[in-house]
Design an enzyme around this catalytic site. Structure first.
Site, mmCIF file in Angstrom:
data_model
loop_
_atom_site.group_PDB
_atom_site.id
_atom_site.type_symbol
_atom_site.label_atom_id
_atom_site.label_comp_id
_atom_site.label_asym_id
_atom_site.label_seq_id
_atom_site.Cartn_x
_atom_site.Cartn_y
_atom_site.Cartn_z
ATOM 1 N N LYS A 152 0.819 -1.212 0.000
ATOM 2 C CA LYS A 152 0.000 0.000 0.000
ATOM 3 C C LYS A 152 0.859 1.272 0.000
ATOM 4 O O LYS A 152 0.430 2.322 -0.453
ATOM 5 C CB LYS A 152 -0.924 0.035 1.228
ATOM 6 C CG LYS A 152 -1.758 -1.221 1.478
ATOM 7 C CD LYS A 152 -2.823 -1.431 0.439
ATOM 8 C CE LYS A 152 -3.950 -2.355 0.879
ATOM 9 N NZ LYS A 152 -3.597 -3.752 1.052
HETATM 10 C C1 LIG Z 1 -4.312 -4.920 0.718
HETATM 11 C C2 LIG Z 1 -3.515 -6.158 0.662
HETATM 12 C C3 LIG Z 1 -3.817 -7.171 -0.262
HETATM 13 C C4 LIG Z 1 -5.007 -7.087 -1.180
HETATM 14 O O1 LIG Z 1 -4.860 -6.094 -2.158
HETATM 15 P P1 LIG Z 1 -6.159 -5.527 -2.916
HETATM 16 O O2 LIG Z 1 -5.674 -4.386 -3.715
HETATM 17 O O3 LIG Z 1 -7.117 -5.120 -1.847
HETATM 18 O O4 LIG Z 1 -6.678 -6.642 -3.741
HETATM 19 C C5 LIG Z 1 -2.992 -8.280 -0.308
HETATM 20 N N1 LIG Z 1 -1.940 -8.402 0.540
HETATM 21 C C6 LIG Z 1 -1.635 -7.451 1.431
HETATM 22 C C7 LIG Z 1 -0.485 -7.668 2.348
HETATM 23 C C8 LIG Z 1 -2.395 -6.296 1.525
HETATM 24 O O5 LIG Z 1 -2.086 -5.352 2.411
#
Ligand SMILES: *Cc1c(COP(=O)(O)O)cnc(C)c1O
Length: 493
Positions: free
Chosen positions: A111
């Site tokens: 993120k």
């Molecule tokens: C948010 C997240 C995901 C999922 O990603 P999306 O964009 O919501 O599909 C997978 N792994 C981790 C560690 C995350 O923080």
């Protein structure tokens, strides 16, 4: 570039406005009016660029009204916060299998790739769109977005951030990361319920005209840092291109060769960015959607029916514990050839009955672009153990779901293109379960787990984890899911 809402009743002239607003007024999601193209020539140029330059190069196709040099400076600033200034280093597992590590940013999850840049995109977006009010960013998080948004926006001028996370639905490290957050403009609240409860509550606030007008009286407008916001999505497109450029640079592939990407999926933001990269011309063969036991997406890809009426499981990959994947709306919109009415009807069905179905034509389009499967809890932990034994590489629980799914994909399809697995978090964010997978058992205490994991694997413990031990816990509030509006009003008063 103009942006349109998936539900057809809202349109803005610039990406800047789409980003500043976050969600379209009609409750839909903003999508670009068309997909800009990146040529093979462009891909060749990207080989010699660093990550920040690649990011600016890709992003500016959408963010035309942002000054190129200023955007480049912002990208440089953002990715300087990553280890070696690289948002997405590529690691080779074997001749056909690679991992891009997207977790070397400030909060140790992918993120960060977008949320280190979003504050600039948003503030500038408000300036360019003439929005003068204070911006309140509401975040529903399954664990990682919350921390990344808090860190990205802490003490940002004219912006406040409020995060809702499921009280029992995140790992100990994730919880500590959020509840110890510094900054004068932030607030963190635990909600009794799961991520979907948090997301639904936040979406409700976003679409309430009454709340909007109450906030406006206080000179506040709402925006979003979830992947519903195009500003979150756009920076995620970069690393698909970056991985491809790195594969070219190391002669692992030739220009034009197709590559498969395997994505551990929750809210469908990450993989949708890959779909956008493909629409822009990146030679992608299959996008592989990997789910955990909450495999509503796997079933959708297999049957063509999205049905959220099912049991919700708490898993060892909590950031993927989601039954209503918001960004799927953007994909379904494309599959329908951008049929606003159909998309709106489906989203209404999802809301009222918890399900909707694709047409046969849409389903076959889906099959040609995607493969989907899932890993259950046991498969996830087993994969972590096996990959460590075989390659000495430590996967976190989310990446392990993707890894297992990648192996199933290769087994079932015999597709022999190069596979790139997206690694979304540091194993230390989920130290307890990763240690359990490698060691057979693990103590309760998260820090003890981290130390033991280090002793066993020699993978360095990130400072961000070590620091948590001594940080003051600032946020302790737990509320019912019906009290989110009150919590927001209290925060802004
Ligand atoms: C948010 C997240 C995901 C999922 O990603 P999306 O964009 O919501 O599909 C997978 N792994 C981790 C560690 C995350 O923080």
């Amino acid at each position: 570039m103009k942006f349109i809402s998936t539900r057809g009743k809202s349109k803005v002239d610039y990406a800047a406005t789409a980003i500043a607003k976050g969600l379209a007024d009609d409750g839909g999601l903003f999508v670009p009016e068309n997909f800009p193209k990146i040529t093979f020539d462009d891909l060749t140029k990207m080989i010699d660029m660093d990550y920040a330059e690649r990011a600016c190069f890709v992003l500016h196709n959408y963010l035309e009204e942002y000054d190129y040099q200023e955007l480049l400076d912002a990208c440089k600033n953002s990715y300087a916060k990553f280890e070696d200034g690289d948002g997405a280093p590529l690691v080779k597992i074997d001749d056909k299998t690679f991992i891009i590590e997207l977790f070397h940013g400030p909060t140790l999850a992918f993120k960060d790739v977008a949320l280190t840049l979003l504050p600039y995109l948003l503030r500038k977006g408000c300036d360019l769109s003439g929005i003068k009010e204070e911006v309140l960013i509401l975040v529903a998080t399954s664990g990682d977005t919350g921390k990344a948004a808090l860190e990205g926006f802490k003490d940002a001028k004219g912006i406040k951030v409020m995060v809702f996370f499921p009280s029992e639905g995140v790992s100990d490290m994730q919880k500590m990361q959020m509840t110890t957050q510094e900054g004068q403009n932030v607030n963190v609240v635990a909600v009794k319920g799961n991520f979907d409860d948090c997301q639904t509550a936040v979406k409700k606030i976003f679409t309430s005209k009454e709340i909007a007008s109450d906030l406006l009286k206080k000179n506040i407008v709402l925006s979003s840092a979830n992947s519903m916001n195009f500003g979150r999505l756009a920076p995620q497109i970069t690393y698909y291109f970056s991985a491809y450029a790195d594969l070219l640079a190391s002669n692992e592939i030739k220009l034009g060769d197709k590559v498969n990407f395997v994505v551990p999926t929750g809210n469908f933001g990450n993989i949708l960015a890959g779909y956008y990269a493909k629409q822009m011309g990146l030679p992608i063969d299959k996008l592989v959607c990997a789910s955990n036991s909450n495999n509503v997406l796997t079933e959708f890809f297999v049957s063509g029916t999205y049905d959220a009426n099912r049991e919700f499981f708490k898993t060892v990959s909590p950031s993927m514990d989601i039954l209503i994947s918001s960004n799927l709306e953007r994909l379904v919109f494309e599959l329908s050839n951008r049929d606003f009415e159909l998309t709106e009807r489906r989203m209404a069905e999802l809301k009222s009955q918890g399900k909707y179905s694709l047409t046969a034509q849409e389903k076959s389009k889906l099959d040609s672009e995607f493969f989907a499967d899932y890993a259950d809890e046991e498969e996830c932990l087993q994969t972590i153990g096996e990959v460590f034994d075989e390659y000495g590489y430590v996967l976190d629980t989310h990446t392990a779901v993707a890894y297992d799914t990648a192996m199933k994909f290769i087994d079932y399809t015999n597709n022999d293109n190069t596979v790139v697995i997206l690694s979304t978090a540091s194993p230390y964010k989920f130290a307890h379960d990763v240690l359990r997978a490698i060691n057979g058992r693990a103590p309760e205490d998260a820090f003890k787990c981290a130390n033991m994991l280090y002793e066993q694997t020699a993978t360095p413990i990130p400072n961000q984890i070590l620091e948590l031990k001594t940080k003051e816990r600032r946020f302790t509030k737990v509320i019912n899911k019906n009290d989110t509006v009150n919590a927001v009003m209290e925060f802004v008063d």
